[in-house]
Design an enzyme around this catalytic site. Structure first.
Site, PDB file in Angstrom:
ATOM      1  N   SER A 141       0.867  -1.202   0.038  1.00  0.00           N
ATOM      2  CA  SER A 141      -0.006   0.065   0.182  1.00  0.00           C
ATOM      3  C   SER A 141       0.993   1.106   0.074  1.00  0.00           C
ATOM      4  O   SER A 141       2.011   1.190   0.427  1.00  0.00           O
ATOM      5  CB  SER A 141      -0.858  -0.050   1.345  1.00  0.00           C
ATOM      6  N   TYR A 154      -2.067  -0.414  10.586  1.00  0.00           N
ATOM      7  CA  TYR A 154      -1.963  -0.839   9.068  1.00  0.00           C
ATOM      8  C   TYR A 154      -0.887  -0.538   8.440  1.00  0.00           C
ATOM      9  O   TYR A 154      -0.236  -1.189   7.819  1.00  0.00           O
ATOM     10  CB  TYR A 154      -3.253  -0.130   8.438  1.00  0.00           C
TER      11      TYR A 154
HETATM   12  P1  NDP Z   1     -11.237  -6.501   0.173  1.00  0.00           P
HETATM   13  O1  NDP Z   1     -11.485  -6.434   1.442  1.00  0.00           O
HETATM   14  O2  NDP Z   1     -12.185  -6.297  -0.993  1.00  0.00           O
HETATM   15  O3  NDP Z   1     -10.831  -8.045   0.008  1.00  0.00           O
HETATM   16  C1  NDP Z   1     -10.035  -8.732   0.777  1.00  0.00           C
HETATM   17  C2  NDP Z   1      -9.810 -10.199   0.377  1.00  0.00           C
HETATM   18  O4  NDP Z   1      -8.762 -10.796   1.329  1.00  0.00           O
HETATM   19  C3  NDP Z   1     -11.178 -11.160   0.422  1.00  0.00           C
HETATM   20  O5  NDP Z   1     -10.821 -12.168  -0.650  1.00  0.00           O
HETATM   21  C4  NDP Z   1     -10.928 -11.859   1.788  1.00  0.00           C
HETATM   22  O6  NDP Z   1     -11.773 -13.078   1.631  1.00  0.00           O
HETATM   23  C5  NDP Z   1      -9.483 -11.953   1.746  1.00  0.00           C
HETATM   24  N1  NDP Z   1      -8.786 -12.284   3.094  1.00  0.00           N
HETATM   25  C6  NDP Z   1      -8.961 -11.768   4.413  1.00  0.00           C
HETATM   26  N2  NDP Z   1      -8.545 -12.131   5.235  1.00  0.00           N
HETATM   27  C7  NDP Z   1      -8.097 -13.381   4.863  1.00  0.00           C
HETATM   28  C8  NDP Z   1      -7.507 -14.617   5.628  1.00  0.00           C
HETATM   29  N3  NDP Z   1      -7.114 -14.493   6.730  1.00  0.00           N
HETATM   30  N4  NDP Z   1      -7.248 -15.660   4.811  1.00  0.00           N
HETATM   31  C9  NDP Z   1      -7.461 -15.654   3.507  1.00  0.00           C
HETATM   32  N5  NDP Z   1      -8.006 -14.652   2.800  1.00  0.00           N
HETATM   33  C10 NDP Z   1      -8.540 -13.379   3.511  1.00  0.00           C
HETATM   34  O7  NDP Z   1      -9.820  -5.970   0.070  1.00  0.00           O
HETATM   35  P2  NDP Z   1      -9.217  -5.248  -1.171  1.00  0.00           P
HETATM   36  O8  NDP Z   1      -9.410  -5.833  -2.470  1.00  0.00           O
HETATM   37  O9  NDP Z   1      -9.506  -3.831  -1.186  1.00  0.00           O
HETATM   38  O10 NDP Z   1      -7.474  -5.189  -0.806  1.00  0.00           O
HETATM   39  C11 NDP Z   1      -6.795  -6.480  -1.472  1.00  0.00           C
HETATM   40  C12 NDP Z   1      -5.316  -5.900  -0.725  1.00  0.00           C
HETATM   41  O11 NDP Z   1      -5.048  -4.712  -1.061  1.00  0.00           O
HETATM   42  C13 NDP Z   1      -5.126  -6.035   0.928  1.00  0.00           C
HETATM   43  O12 NDP Z   1      -3.917  -6.476   1.217  1.00  0.00           O
HETATM   44  C14 NDP Z   1      -5.222  -4.385   1.158  1.00  0.00           C
HETATM   45  O13 NDP Z   1      -4.622  -4.085   2.387  1.00  0.00           O
HETATM   46  C15 NDP Z   1      -4.413  -4.161  -0.066  1.00  0.00           C
HETATM   47  N6  NDP Z   1      -4.716  -2.545  -0.405  1.00  0.00           N
HETATM   48  C16 NDP Z   1      -6.103  -2.058  -0.533  1.00  0.00           C
HETATM   49  C17 NDP Z   1      -6.327  -0.625  -0.977  1.00  0.00           C
HETATM   50  C18 NDP Z   1      -7.664  -0.391  -1.243  1.00  0.00           C
HETATM   51  O14 NDP Z   1      -7.930   0.964  -1.355  1.00  0.00           O
HETATM   52  N7  NDP Z   1      -8.531  -1.048  -1.062  1.00  0.00           N
HETATM   53  C19 NDP Z   1      -5.280   0.169  -1.128  1.00  0.00           C
HETATM   54  C20 NDP Z   1      -3.861  -0.408  -0.982  1.00  0.00           C
HETATM   55  C21 NDP Z   1      -3.608  -1.789  -0.566  1.00  0.00           C
HETATM   56  P3  NDP Z   1     -12.287 -13.706   2.893  1.00  0.00           P
HETATM   57  O15 NDP Z   1     -12.961 -12.570   3.937  1.00  0.00           O
HETATM   58  O16 NDP Z   1     -13.438 -14.442   2.360  1.00  0.00           O
HETATM   59  O17 NDP Z   1     -11.226 -14.624   3.485  1.00  0.00           O
END
Ligand code: NDP
Length: 258
Positions: A141, A154
Site C-alpha cells: 500500500s 495498518y
Molecule cells: P477486500 O476487503 O475487498 O478483499 C480482501 C480479500 O482478502 C477477500 O478475498 C477476503 O476474503 C480475503 N481475506 C481476508 N482475510 C483473509 C484471511 N485471513 N485468509 C485468506 N483470505 C483472506 O480488499 P481489497 O481488494 O481492497 O484489498 C486487497 C489487498 O490490497 C489488501 O492486502 C489491502 O490491504 C491492499 N490494499 C487495498 C487498498 C484499497 O484501497 N482497497 C489500497 C492499498 C492496498 P475472505 O474474507 O473470504 O477470506
C-alpha cells in the site's frame, strides 16, 4: 503479454483487487488457484473464470494459519502441477487513533497483512527457485511507504510487507525468481467502502465528503480501479519483468509510477 503454461495462486481472490488479478491472469492464459476463507465466493470466482474458458480452482485458506497455508500449497501443486506466480493480496484494514488501537487489533492486522505474506512466500518460494522461474507480488500500500493519522497498525503491517519484499528479493537474486510489491492508494473495493463508512460514522460527514477526505490523505484525485492494480501485477509477472525485483510500484490516481 502471455502467461500461458504458468500456474498462479492469488490470495484474497474472492473480490476486489484479488479478483481483478485472478481475472487478468486467466485472461493472459495462466491457470489460477483462487484462495480466501469464504468458500462460496471463491467458488463463484473460479466458476466464472472457467466459464470464460480458463483453468481455475477455488481453494479455501486462512492465510494467517500455517497449517491452512501448507494445505493451500499442496492443493495448488495438485491442481496446477507447479506454482510459478504467487500474489500475496489477502489483507485487512484498520483505522483508529493510537490510544484506541488494542494489542488484539495490532496483532490481527500484523498477522493478516504481514505474517501471511511471510507464510505464503515461504511455502511457495522454494519450488520457484528450484525451477529457476518465479514471480512473487505482494500487495502492500502507499501506507507501506509513508505514515498517516489513525493507521499506525495498518501502516506498520504494510511497511513490514515492503521490507520483507526487498529482503526476499535480495535473497533470491540471480535465481530467476523476482519479488516485488505493488503499493496502491485508495482502490474502489469493499475495503475502501468500509473505511469511508468508518470515517463518515466517526466524523458525521456525508459519505461523499468522507471519501474526499480519505483521498486527500493520499493526494489522489480519484479512486484507483482494481483492474489498474491488476495491470501492474501482470506487468511484473511477464517475462519482460525478469530484471525488476525488490521494487515498489506505486499506483495512485490511476498512474503507475516507480
Ligand atoms: P477486500 O476487503 O475487498 O478483499 C480482501 C480479500 O482478502 C477477500 O478475498 C477476503 O476474503 C480475503 N481475506 C481476508 N482475510 C483473509 C484471511 N485471513 N485468509 C485468506 N483470505 C483472506 O480488499 P481489497 O481488494 O481492497 O484489498 C486487497 C489487498 O490490497 C489488501 O492486502 C489491502 O490491504 C491492499 N490494499 C487495498 C487498498 C484499497 O484501497 N482497497 C489500497 C492499498 C492496498 P475472505 O474474507 O473470504 O477470506
Amino acid at each position: 503479454m502471455t502467461l500461458a503454461g504458468r500456474g498462479a495462486v492469488v490470495t484474497g481472490g474472492s473480490r476486489g483487487i484479488g479478483m481483478a488479478v485472478a481475472r487478468a491472469f486467466a485472461g493472459a492464459g495462466a491457470a489460477v488457484v483462487v484462495a480466501a476463507r469464504t468458500r462460496d465466493t471463491i467458488e463463484a470466482v473460479a466458476t466464472a473464470l472457467r466459464t470464460a474458458g480458463a483453468r481455475a480452482w477455488a481453494v479455501a485458506c486462512d492465510v494467517t494459519d500455517p497449517a491452512s497455508v501448507q494445505a493451500l500449497a499442496r492443493a495448488a501443486d495438485t491442481h496446477l502441477g507447479h506454482v510459478d506466480i504467487l500474489v500475496n493480496n489477502a489483507g485487512s484494514s484498520h483505522s483508529a487513533p493510537l490510544r484506541k488501537t488494542t494489542l488484539a487489533d495490532w496483532n490481527r492486522i500484523l498477522t493478516v497483512n504481514a505474517t501471511s505474506t511471510f507464510l505464503c512466500t515461504q511455502a511457495f518460494l522454494p519450488g520457484m527457485v528450484e525451477r529457476r522461474w518465479g514471480r512473487v507480488v505482494n500487495i502492500a500500500s502507499v501506507a507501506g511507504l509513508g505514515g498517516g493519522k489513525y493507521i499506525a497498525a495498518y501502516s506498520a503491517s504494510k511497511h513490514a510487507v515492503v521490507g520483507f519484499t526487498r529482503s526476499a528479493a535480495a535473497e533470491v537474486a540471480g535465481t530467476g525468481v523476482t519479488v516485488n510489491a505493488v503499493c496502491p492508494g485508495y482502490v474502489d473495493t469493499d475495503m475502501t467502502r468500509e473505511s469511508v463508512a468508518r470515517i463518515a460514522a466517526a466524523t458525521g460527514m456525508p459519505p461523499e465528503a468522507a471519501l474526499r477526505a480519505a483521498l486527500e490523505t493520499t493526494g489522489q484525485r480519484r479512486l484507483v480501479l482494481p483492474e489498474e492494480v491488476a495491470r501492474a501485477v501482470l506487468t511484473l509477472c511477464d517475462d519482460a519483468g525478469r530484471e525488476t525485483s525488490g521494487e515498489t510500484v506505486v499506483i495512485a490516481e490511476g498512474g503507475v509510477h516507480r
